[in-house]
Design an enzyme around this catalytic site. Structure first.
Site, PDB file in Angstrom:
ATOM      1  N   GLU A 134       0.873  -1.180   0.000  1.00  0.00           N
ATOM      2  CA  GLU A 134       0.000   0.000   0.000  1.00  0.00           C
ATOM      3  C   GLU A 134       0.905   1.224   0.000  1.00  0.00           C
ATOM      4  OE1 GLU A 134      -2.836   0.315   3.304  1.00  0.00           O
ATOM      5  OE2 GLU A 134      -2.744   2.500   3.205  1.00  0.00           O
ATOM      6  N   GLU A 139      -2.616  11.780   2.530  1.00  0.00           N
ATOM      7  CA  GLU A 139      -3.385  11.248   3.653  1.00  0.00           C
ATOM      8  C   GLU A 139      -3.172  12.118   4.883  1.00  0.00           C
ATOM      9  OE1 GLU A 139      -2.575   7.206   4.905  1.00  0.00           O
ATOM     10  OE2 GLU A 139      -4.536   7.056   5.856  1.00  0.00           O
TER      11      GLU A 139
HETATM   12  C1  LIG Z   1     -10.073   4.955   3.219  1.00  0.00           C
HETATM   13  O1  LIG Z   1      -8.902   5.648   3.410  1.00  0.00           O
HETATM   14  C2  LIG Z   1      -8.185   5.390   4.575  1.00  0.00           C
HETATM   15  C3  LIG Z   1      -6.998   6.247   4.537  1.00  0.00           C
HETATM   16  O2  LIG Z   1      -6.043   5.770   3.662  1.00  0.00           O
HETATM   17  C4  LIG Z   1      -7.847   3.933   4.662  1.00  0.00           C
HETATM   18  O3  LIG Z   1      -7.058   3.639   5.780  1.00  0.00           O
HETATM   19  C5  LIG Z   1      -9.115   3.180   4.701  1.00  0.00           C
HETATM   20  O4  LIG Z   1      -8.875   1.807   4.774  1.00  0.00           O
HETATM   21  C6  LIG Z   1      -9.924   3.496   3.500  1.00  0.00           C
HETATM   22  N1  LIG Z   1     -11.159   2.834   3.580  1.00  0.00           N
HETATM   23  C7  LIG Z   1     -11.552   2.077   2.608  1.00  0.00           C
HETATM   24  C8  LIG Z   1     -12.842   1.345   2.754  1.00  0.00           C
HETATM   25  O5  LIG Z   1     -10.928   1.982   1.603  1.00  0.00           O
END
Ligand SMILES: *[C@@H]1O[C@H](CO)[C@@H](O)[C@H](O)[C@H]1NC(C)=O
Ligand SMILES: *[C@@H]1O[C@H](CO)[C@@H](O)[C@H](O)[C@H]1NC(C)=O
Ligand SMILES: *[C@@H]1O[C@H](CO)[C@@H](O)[C@H](O)[C@H]1NC(C)=O
Ligand SMILES: *[C@@H]1O[C@H](CO)[C@@H](O)[C@H](O)[C@H]1NC(C)=O
Ligand SMILES: *[C@@H]1O[C@H](CO)[C@@H](O)[C@H](O)[C@H]1NC(C)=O
Length: 315
Positions: A134, A139
Site C-alpha cells: 500500500e 493522507e
Molecule cells: C479509506 O482511506 C483510509 C486512509 O487511507 C484507509 O485507511 C481506509 O482503509 C480506507 N477505507 C476504505 C474502505 O478503503
C-alpha cells in the site's frame, strides 16, 4: 567482447540515465474521463469510520459526484443530520479500473476535503493486503498539517532513517503488523501540502513515481516557481530525472520493493473518525467528540470535497 569493470559501470549508468526516468502517457484523465476510469465501491470501511460509502447511482442522485468545466468533484453529504442509529455520513470511495506496475501518476488537485473528523486519502494498493503493498500519497486527519506519505507492507521492509528527500521521517518500519500499522511515513516539509493551507493556496500537484527499485512522491504548491513544465502542462511523455529532490523517497536499500509490491490500483476515498481520525480527534483541537460532531454538524462538511483538475498516468 571483454568489458572491464570501469566501462561496465559507465555503460550501466548510461543505460539507467537514458532509459529509467522517461515514460509515455497511458491515460489522460479529466472530468468525465477521470470518472469513467474509476468505479465506486459501496463497501464498509475496514478502518471503522463513521461513513457510508455509496454506489455510483446514489452518488449521482445525492450530488456527491459532479463534473463541470472538465473538473471532477467528489464530496461527502453536507446536508443531513444523522442520529446515532443511522449508518455513517455518505461519502465516496472510488478505485481505478486499471492496475499499474512501473508508472508515474500526476494528480493536479484544486481542493482536498477539510474539516474536523475528515480522513481523506489518495493511495494505491495491490491485491491481498498487505502482501502486494500500500502506498499512501495524500493522507491526513482533522486538518492537521502537513501531509504524510507512507508505505504499508508485509514483513522485512524497512527504510533508512536518512535519505535523499525533503520530507521528515515519521517511521521506518513499513510492516503493516508492526506499531499498529503506522507504516514507514514521511511528513512533507510544507504545511501547504495538506488541508486548509493547501486549499487556500489553490492546491497543487502530487506525483508518484513507482519502480521496482524505488518509490518517490513529489509535491509542488500551486504557487511554486519550480513546478516542472511536464507536470504543469502534462504532455505525451515525461522525464522525471529533472524533477529534483522528492518530498518522500522510499529506496530498496533494506526492502525488496519488487517482492513487496504488486500491480497497484489507485483509490480515492474520504472517511470520518475511525481508527486514525477518531483516535487523535481531541488532541487535534477539534470540538465535542468525533462521532457527535460528524452526526450533528452537516454544514461543517461543506468543504469536505476533492476537486481534481486532471490525472495523467505514464508507464
Ligand atoms: C479509506 O482511506 C483510509 C486512509 O487511507 C484507509 O485507511 C481506509 O482503509 C480506507 N477505507 C476504505 C474502505 O478503503
Ligand atoms: C445503490 O445503493 C442504493 C442504496 O443502498 C440501492 O438502493 C441501489 O439499489 C443501489 N444501486 C445499484 C445499482 O446497486
Ligand atoms: C506546520 O503545522 C504544524 C501543526 O499542524 C505546526 O506545528 C508547525 O509549526 C507548522 N510549520 C510551519 C513551518 O508553519
Ligand atoms: C532526462 O532528463 C535528464 C536530466 O535533465 C537528461 O540528462 C536526460 O538526457 C533526459 N532523458 C531523455 C530521454 O530526454
Ligand atoms: C529480507 O530482505 C532482504 C532484502 O532486503 C533479503 O536479503 C533477506 O533475505 C530477507 N529476509 C527474509 C527472512 O526474507
Amino acid at each position: 567482447m571483454r568489458i572491464d569493470f570501469h566501462s561496465f559501470v559507465i555503460l550501466a549508468l548510461a543505460v539507467t540515465m537514458t532509459s529509467s526516468a522517461t515514460y509515455q502517457r497511458s491515460s489522460q484523465l479529466a472530468g468525465q474521463s477521470f470518472l469513467n476510469a474509476f468505479k465506486f465501491q459501496a463497501i464498509s470501511d475496514p478502518t471503522n469510520g463513521r461513513v457510508t460509502y455509496v454506489n455510483e447511482s446514489t452518488a449521482k442522485a445525492d450530488k456527491l459526484v459532479s463534473v463541470a468545466n472538465n473538473k471532477l468533484t467528489l464530496r461527502a453529504d453536507y446536508t443531513t443530520k444523522l442520529s446515532s442509529s443511522d449508518p455513517g455520513r455518505k461519502s465516496f470511495r472510488i478505485m481505478s479500473n486499471s492496475q499499474y506496475e512501473t508508472h508515474v501518476a500526476i494528480f493536479d488537485i484544486a481542493h482536498m476535503p477539510q474539516g474536523c473528523g475528515t480522513w481523506p486519502a489518495i493511495w494505491e494498493v495491490g491485491a491481498n493486503w498487505p502482501n502486494e503493498g500500500e502506498i499512501d500519497i495524500v493522507e491526513g486527519v482533522n486538518d492537521k498539517t502537513p501531509n504524510t506519505c507512507s508505505l504499508h507492507t508485509s514483513s522485512n521492509c524497512t527504510m533508512p532513517s536518512s535519505r535523499a528527500m525533503s520530507g521528515t521521517v515519521s517511521g521506518t518500519n513499513c510492516y503493516a503488523y508492526a506499531n499498529g500499522n503506522a507504516g514507514c511515513g514521511v511528513n512533507i516539509n510544507d504545511n501547504k501540502s495538506y488541508g486548509p493551507p493547501f486549499n487556500s493556496n489553490g492546491g497543487g500537484w502530487y506525483a508518484i513515481e513507482k519502480r521496482s527499485t524505488y518509490i518517490k512522491i513529489f509535491f509542488w504548491e500551486r504557487t511554486s516557481g519550480s513546478v516542472p513544465s511536464d507536470v504543469k502542462s502534462p504532455g505525451s511523455s515525461i522525464n522525471t530525472s529533472h524533477w529534483g529532490t522528492p518530498a518522500a523517497y522510499f529506496p530498496d536499500t533494506y526492502c525488496d520493493l519488487s517482492t513487496h509490491f504488486g500491480a497497484q490500483n489507485i483509490i480515492i476515498n474520504l472517511t470520518f473518525c475511525g481508527d486514525w481520525a477518531g483516535s487523535v480527534y481531541s488532541s487535534s483541537g477539534c470540538p465535542s467528540t468525533c462521532v457527535d460532531y460528524v452526526n450533528n454538524n452537516p454544514s461543517a462538511f461543506k468543504n469536505a470535497y476533492f476537486e481534481f483538475n486532471s490525472l495523467n498516468i505514464y508507464e
